[in-house]
Design a protein around this motif. Structure first.
Motif, PDB file in Angstrom:
ATOM      1  N   ARG B 249       0.839  -1.201   0.000  1.00 22.93           N
ATOM      2  CA  ARG B 249       0.000   0.000   0.000  1.00 22.93           C
ATOM      3  C   ARG B 249       0.876   1.253   0.000  1.00 22.93           C
ATOM      4  O   ARG B 249       0.565   2.232  -0.690  1.00 22.93           O
ATOM      5  CB  ARG B 249      -0.934   0.010   1.217  1.00 22.93           C
ATOM      6  CG  ARG B 249      -1.649   1.353   1.358  1.00 22.93           C
ATOM      7  CD  ARG B 249      -2.849   1.317   2.243  1.00 22.93           C
ATOM      8  NE  ARG B 249      -2.521   1.245   3.657  1.00 22.93           N
ATOM      9  CZ  ARG B 249      -3.426   1.431   4.623  1.00 22.93           C
ATOM     10  NH1 ARG B 249      -4.672   1.705   4.301  1.00 22.93           N
ATOM     11  NH2 ARG B 249      -3.076   1.339   5.879  1.00 22.93           N
ATOM     12  N   LEU B 252       2.174   1.821  -3.449  1.00 19.11           N
ATOM     13  CA  LEU B 252       1.091   2.220  -4.355  1.00 19.11           C
ATOM     14  C   LEU B 252       0.857   3.727  -4.250  1.00 19.11           C
ATOM     15  O   LEU B 252       0.707   4.415  -5.259  1.00 19.11           O
ATOM     16  CB  LEU B 252      -0.185   1.439  -4.014  1.00 19.11           C
ATOM     17  CG  LEU B 252      -1.405   1.658  -4.904  1.00 19.11           C
ATOM     18  CD1 LEU B 252      -1.115   1.296  -6.360  1.00 19.11           C
ATOM     19  CD2 LEU B 252      -2.594   0.834  -4.394  1.00 19.11           C
ATOM     20  N   GLY B 256       3.385   4.433  -7.061  1.00 21.70           N
ATOM     21  CA  GLY B 256       2.486   3.659  -7.913  1.00 21.70           C
ATOM     22  C   GLY B 256       3.015   2.269  -8.227  1.00 21.70           C
ATOM     23  O   GLY B 256       2.277   1.436  -8.739  1.00 21.70           O
ATOM     24  N   ARG B 257       4.283   2.034  -7.932  1.00 17.67           N
ATOM     25  CA  ARG B 257       4.879   0.729  -8.259  1.00 17.67           C
ATOM     26  C   ARG B 257       5.587   0.153  -7.035  1.00 17.67           C
ATOM     27  O   ARG B 257       6.104   0.897  -6.198  1.00 17.67           O
ATOM     28  CB  ARG B 257       5.906   0.869  -9.395  1.00 17.67           C
ATOM     29  CG  ARG B 257       5.374   1.538 -10.648  1.00 17.67           C
ATOM     30  CD  ARG B 257       4.871   0.555 -11.680  1.00 17.67           C
ATOM     31  NE  ARG B 257       4.125   1.271 -12.725  1.00 17.67           N
ATOM     32  CZ  ARG B 257       4.669   1.769 -13.842  1.00 17.67           C
ATOM     33  NH1 ARG B 257       5.945   1.607 -14.065  1.00 17.67           N
ATOM     34  NH2 ARG B 257       3.912   2.405 -14.729  1.00 17.67           N
ATOM     35  N   LEU B 258       5.693  -1.176  -7.015  1.00 14.36           N
ATOM     36  CA  LEU B 258       6.366  -1.865  -5.914  1.00 14.36           C
ATOM     37  C   LEU B 258       7.866  -1.601  -5.937  1.00 14.36           C
ATOM     38  O   LEU B 258       8.507  -1.704  -6.982  1.00 14.36           O
ATOM     39  CB  LEU B 258       6.111  -3.376  -6.024  1.00 14.36           C
ATOM     40  CG  LEU B 258       6.849  -4.239  -5.001  1.00 14.36           C
ATOM     41  CD1 LEU B 258       6.329  -3.964  -3.602  1.00 14.36           C
ATOM     42  CD2 LEU B 258       6.717  -5.716  -5.346  1.00 14.36           C
ATOM     43  N   VAL B 306       4.894   6.996 -11.255  1.00 10.96           N
ATOM     44  CA  VAL B 306       4.200   6.737 -12.521  1.00 10.96           C
ATOM     45  C   VAL B 306       3.637   8.050 -13.071  1.00 10.96           C
ATOM     46  O   VAL B 306       3.478   9.037 -12.332  1.00 10.96           O
ATOM     47  CB  VAL B 306       3.045   5.722 -12.349  1.00 10.96           C
ATOM     48  CG1 VAL B 306       3.569   4.396 -11.841  1.00 10.96           C
ATOM     49  CG2 VAL B 306       1.947   6.273 -11.447  1.00 10.96           C
ATOM     50  N   GLU B 307       3.351   8.007 -14.359  1.00 12.19           N
ATOM     51  CA  GLU B 307       2.753   9.177 -15.015  1.00 12.19           C
ATOM     52  C   GLU B 307       1.462   9.558 -14.285  1.00 12.19           C
ATOM     53  O   GLU B 307       0.660   8.692 -13.945  1.00 12.19           O
ATOM     54  CB  GLU B 307       2.464   8.790 -16.476  1.00 12.19           C
ATOM     55  CG  GLU B 307       2.181   9.932 -17.399  1.00 12.19           C
ATOM     56  CD  GLU B 307       2.053   9.418 -18.846  1.00 12.19           C
ATOM     57  OE1 GLU B 307       2.852   8.560 -19.276  1.00 12.19           O
ATOM     58  OE2 GLU B 307       1.119   9.868 -19.525  1.00 12.19           O
ATOM     59  N   ASN B 308       1.274  10.829 -14.049  1.00  7.94           N
ATOM     60  CA  ASN B 308       0.088  11.324 -13.334  1.00  7.94           C
ATOM     61  C   ASN B 308      -0.044  10.738 -11.933  1.00  7.94           C
ATOM     62  O   ASN B 308      -1.131  10.353 -11.503  1.00  7.94           O
ATOM     63  CB  ASN B 308      -1.191  11.050 -14.142  1.00  7.94           C
ATOM     64  CG  ASN B 308      -1.223  11.860 -15.421  1.00  7.94           C
ATOM     65  OD1 ASN B 308      -0.784  13.008 -15.451  1.00  7.94           O
ATOM     66  ND2 ASN B 308      -1.724  11.259 -16.486  1.00  7.94           N
ATOM     67  N   GLY B 311      -2.660  12.236  -9.631  1.00 13.62           N
ATOM     68  CA  GLY B 311      -4.030  11.737  -9.794  1.00 13.62           C
ATOM     69  C   GLY B 311      -4.233  10.450  -9.021  1.00 13.62           C
ATOM     70  O   GLY B 311      -5.260  10.264  -8.345  1.00 13.62           O
ATOM     71  N   LEU B 312      -3.260   9.552  -9.107  1.00 14.06           N
ATOM     72  CA  LEU B 312      -3.363   8.284  -8.369  1.00 14.06           C
ATOM     73  C   LEU B 312      -3.433   8.555  -6.870  1.00 14.06           C
ATOM     74  O   LEU B 312      -4.278   7.998  -6.162  1.00 14.06           O
ATOM     75  CB  LEU B 312      -2.165   7.382  -8.698  1.00 14.06           C
ATOM     76  CG  LEU B 312      -2.076   6.072  -7.908  1.00 14.06           C
ATOM     77  CD1 LEU B 312      -3.297   5.186  -8.181  1.00 14.06           C
ATOM     78  CD2 LEU B 312      -0.798   5.309  -8.265  1.00 14.06           C
ATOM     79  N   LYS B 314      -4.423  11.168  -5.391  1.00 17.11           N
ATOM     80  CA  LYS B 314      -5.687  11.835  -5.055  1.00 17.11           C
ATOM     81  C   LYS B 314      -6.811  10.811  -4.865  1.00 17.11           C
ATOM     82  O   LYS B 314      -7.546  10.873  -3.878  1.00 17.11           O
ATOM     83  CB  LYS B 314      -6.048  12.811  -6.182  1.00 17.11           C
ATOM     84  CG  LYS B 314      -7.163  13.768  -5.833  1.00 17.11           C
ATOM     85  CD  LYS B 314      -7.279  14.845  -6.900  1.00 17.11           C
ATOM     86  CE  LYS B 314      -8.354  15.846  -6.527  1.00 17.11           C
ATOM     87  NZ  LYS B 314      -8.476  16.910  -7.520  1.00 17.11           N
ATOM     88  N   VAL B 315      -6.926   9.861  -5.801  1.00 17.97           N
ATOM     89  CA  VAL B 315      -8.023   8.893  -5.654  1.00 17.97           C
ATOM     90  C   VAL B 315      -7.761   7.930  -4.510  1.00 17.97           C
ATOM     91  O   VAL B 315      -8.687   7.476  -3.835  1.00 17.97           O
ATOM     92  CB  VAL B 315      -8.305   8.112  -6.959  1.00 17.97           C
ATOM     93  CG1 VAL B 315      -8.833   9.045  -8.040  1.00 17.97           C
ATOM     94  CG2 VAL B 315      -7.100   7.330  -7.452  1.00 17.97           C
ATOM     95  N   LEU B 316      -6.490   7.614  -4.255  1.00 21.71           N
ATOM     96  CA  LEU B 316      -6.179   6.713  -3.145  1.00 21.71           C
ATOM     97  C   LEU B 316      -6.416   7.401  -1.808  1.00 21.71           C
ATOM     98  O   LEU B 316      -6.968   6.809  -0.881  1.00 21.71           O
ATOM     99  CB  LEU B 316      -4.723   6.235  -3.214  1.00 21.71           C
ATOM    100  CG  LEU B 316      -4.371   5.299  -4.361  1.00 21.71           C
ATOM    101  CD1 LEU B 316      -2.877   4.994  -4.347  1.00 21.71           C
ATOM    102  CD2 LEU B 316      -5.178   4.011  -4.289  1.00 21.71           C
TER     103      LEU B 316
END
Lengths: 290, 323
Positions: B249, B252, B256-258, B306-308, B311-312, B314-316
């Motif tokens: 988590r 993420l 965004g990546r492990l 990761v790209e954007n 945004g990731l 924000k939603v998480l």
């Protein structure tokens, strides 16, 4: 055919050889794989344990990014396939509204337009076509297929073939000219997802698969899942050490077996990156391995 | 085809053997119909259990070609489509003590079921006079778990249980714990979760056999995940299981990546990563699975985002539970 490619974290890390092999095999077979820009970890069957909504919304975002490309999704990792397909089913079954409320804040929307498939399924479906392109028939190679749990279970989510008696790997092995060798662990767990909290169990599972393959006379194990590959190959010395020195068995990624038959070079397929070297058995089976 | 062939595992308390039976094929037979035919017409010594013939009593679970199923709810024609027209192997459920032929013991499993502390300890607002009602939505949250018929199919091919039952329980026991832990009327939901923490809640290997084999479509694997979440939310965050999941988590949300290099120290601590896992790490370096420079960069810094990534995040962040 063009696909939105979801490589998953491991293909960009410990299993880079599976990434280069997948892309090269796809190119050989006329498939175009376009990596999804900005894809994130699928949750790896772990994030739901601490934050189920985060796992769902991350995959809603992954799927929405693919939908923006107007393409179906393909992945070469069984756990990624399960996580993405599970999330898609959950979203379509009613969670879409709340996920889209979040995605709307960043200009994305999940609709369910992009199906998610495993690269294994594409290879199995097209095996009668690409078997004619085989340049190096692996006539003397005896291959023990190891499906990996998330490749076939749960069938309501994965559902490509019978989870009780899948045959896609056997079909592909034969298409490469090789011979499938059945082992009792064919549909069992490698232990990867519990390698830390249940370490001894995981090692015994790994040792069991490797030992069975050796005793059945298999030259190598074959798996369509890079996580199973990590467990069976990278942890094999530890597992066999605990099992009192059984014979090591090389483990091939599915895409490496197909790549070998289709004439890809050992360098392209990253065959030097395995803990248990697979090159000697491939060389013995088909002359040079490039 | 005219004949069905069964190879049935026999056990008389002392000796084990596999016995071959042939019966006339008729379309539309269930596995149970075949077993009854064998017992009534060919061999009255064959032992198996069955009762309702309607998939609600759970008595007739057996394994066919190594896979658990309810004999009364499984058409032989479907099995022939999967495995072809050769002999079908019938054996008792796996991960169970065999009493006789296809009959397995339940006494010890019921004793283990007590570990889930089954039973509802209702909130104080409920009473004999007021009743113990709950909203339909709250009932639906645990309706699936209440469908368990204690057939044992979920446990038969459980990979963790096959390895060892000393530090794990039958999947249906986790489901029973979850149905009380998830009951809106319970005064002590964590009682059941904490009991499961003591008996392998984090040792499930995610093999999905329980989810796949349950004839009532219950998902013990999801019940395990739900109770892990409850445990973490309640502060039970120590141990390799929760720390491992938390590492995913964290990555993420961070990039965004492990980050594979940080995974072991985050899960088991720096000392373990530097000592116990040293041979593994050196092996990775030697075979080029991981570059030394790359490992140092991942350890000191991280993956590029990761790209954007905003945004990731924000939603998480919007989905994160308050902590």
């Amino acid at each position: 055919m063009k696909y939105a490619f979801f490589p998953g974290c491991v293909l960009h890390a410990a299993a880079k050889e599976a990434l280069s092999s997948t892309l090269a095999v796809a190119e050989k077979l006329g498939m175009e794989l376009v990596e999804i820009p900005g894809w994130s970890c699928c949750g790896a069957s772990h994030v739901q344990d601490v934050d189920p909504e985060a796992a769902l919304v991350a995959n809603a975002r992954n799927l929405a990014l693919a939908e923006n490309m107007g393409l179906p999704v393909v992945t070469a990792c069984s756990t990624c396939a399960l996580m993405l397909r599970q999330a898609r089913a959950t979203l379509l079954a009613g969670a879409m509204g709340r996920a889209n409320a979040r995605l709307a804040e960043i200009g994305l929307r999940f609709t369910g337009a992009s199906e998610v498939v495993h690269f294994l399924w594409l290879l199995a479906d097209a095996s009668e076509q690409w078997t004619r392109k085989v340049e190096r028939p692996l006539d003397h190679l005896r291959v023990a297929p190891f499906y990996g749990c998330h490749t076939v279970r749960p069938p309501e989510i994965m559902g490509y073939e019978s989870h009780l008696n899948p045959q896609s790997l056997e079909r592909i092995i034969r298409a490469c000219g090789a011979t499938p060798v059945a082992i009792p662990e064919r549909l069992r767990c490698c232990g990867f997802h519990a390698v830390f909290p249940a370490e001894h169990t995981a090692m015994r599972m790994t040792a069991s698969a490797v030992t069975s393959a050796a005793r059945a006379g298999a030259d190598c194990l074959l798996t369509p899942c890079p996580l199973c590959h990590m467990q069976l190959d990278m942890y094999q010395p530890d597992a066999l050490s605990a099992a009192c020195g059984e014979t090591p068995v090389p483990v091939l990624h599915l895409v490496q077996l197909v790549g070998q038959a289709l004439g890809l070079t050992a360098k392209t397929m990253g065959l030097g990156r395995h803990i248990v070297d697979a090159r000697p058995v491939l060389k013995a089976a088909a002359g040079s391995c490039g | 085809m005219d004949t069905l062939t069964f190879l049935i595992d026999r056990f008389d308390g002392t000796d084990s053997w596999r016995q071959r039976y042939e019966i006339p094929y008729k379309p539309g037979m269930t596995v149970l119909a075949c077993l009854i035919h064998i017992k009534e017409r060919l061999d009255p010594t064959l032992n198996f259990t069955a009762s309702c013939r309607s998939a609600i009593c759970g008595a007739c679970a057996v394994r066919v070609n190594g896979h658990a199923l309810l004999a009364c709810d499984t058409m032989v024609d479907n099995l022939l489509r999967i495995w072809g027209e050769g002999a079908l192997g019938v054996s008792p459920l796996g991960n169970a003590r065999v009493v006789s032929d296809l009959v397995v013991a339940w006494e010890e499993k019921v004793e283990r079921l007590r570990l889930a502390r089954p039973g509802l300890d209702a909130k104080p607002e409920f009473s004999a006079q007021k009743g113990c009602r709950q909203a339909p939505a709250d009932m639906q949250a645990i309706a699936r778990q209440w469908d368990c018929i204690l057939c044992g199919s979920c446990a038969s091919e459980c990979n963790k249980l096959t390895d060892s039952e000393k530090d794990f329980l039958e999947p249906f026991i986790f489901t029973h714990a979850a149905r009380y832990a998830g009951d809106s009327r319970s005064a002590v939901p964590m009682r059941h979760v904490e009991a499961m923490l003591e008996h392998g809640l984090w040792k499930c290997v995610h093999c999905m056999e329980c989810v796949t084999k349950c004839p009532k479509h219950i998902r013990p694997g999801e019940d395990i995940a739900a109770m892990r979440h409850m445990a973490v939310e309640a502060g039970h965050t120590d141990g390799p299981g929760p720390r491992h999941a938390e590492a995913f988590r964290t990555d993420l949300g961070a990039t965004g990546r492990l980050n594979e290099v940080k995974l072991v120290p985050r899960t088991e601590g720096l000392v373990s990563a530097a000592t116990k896992h040293l041979p593994f790490t050196l092996r990775m370096f030697a075979k080029g699975k991981l570059g030394v420079v790359e490992a140092a960069r991942l350890f000191m810094a991280d993956n590029p985002p990761v790209e954007n990534i905003d945004g990731l995040r924000k939603v998480l962040a919007a989905e994160r539970s308050p902590s």
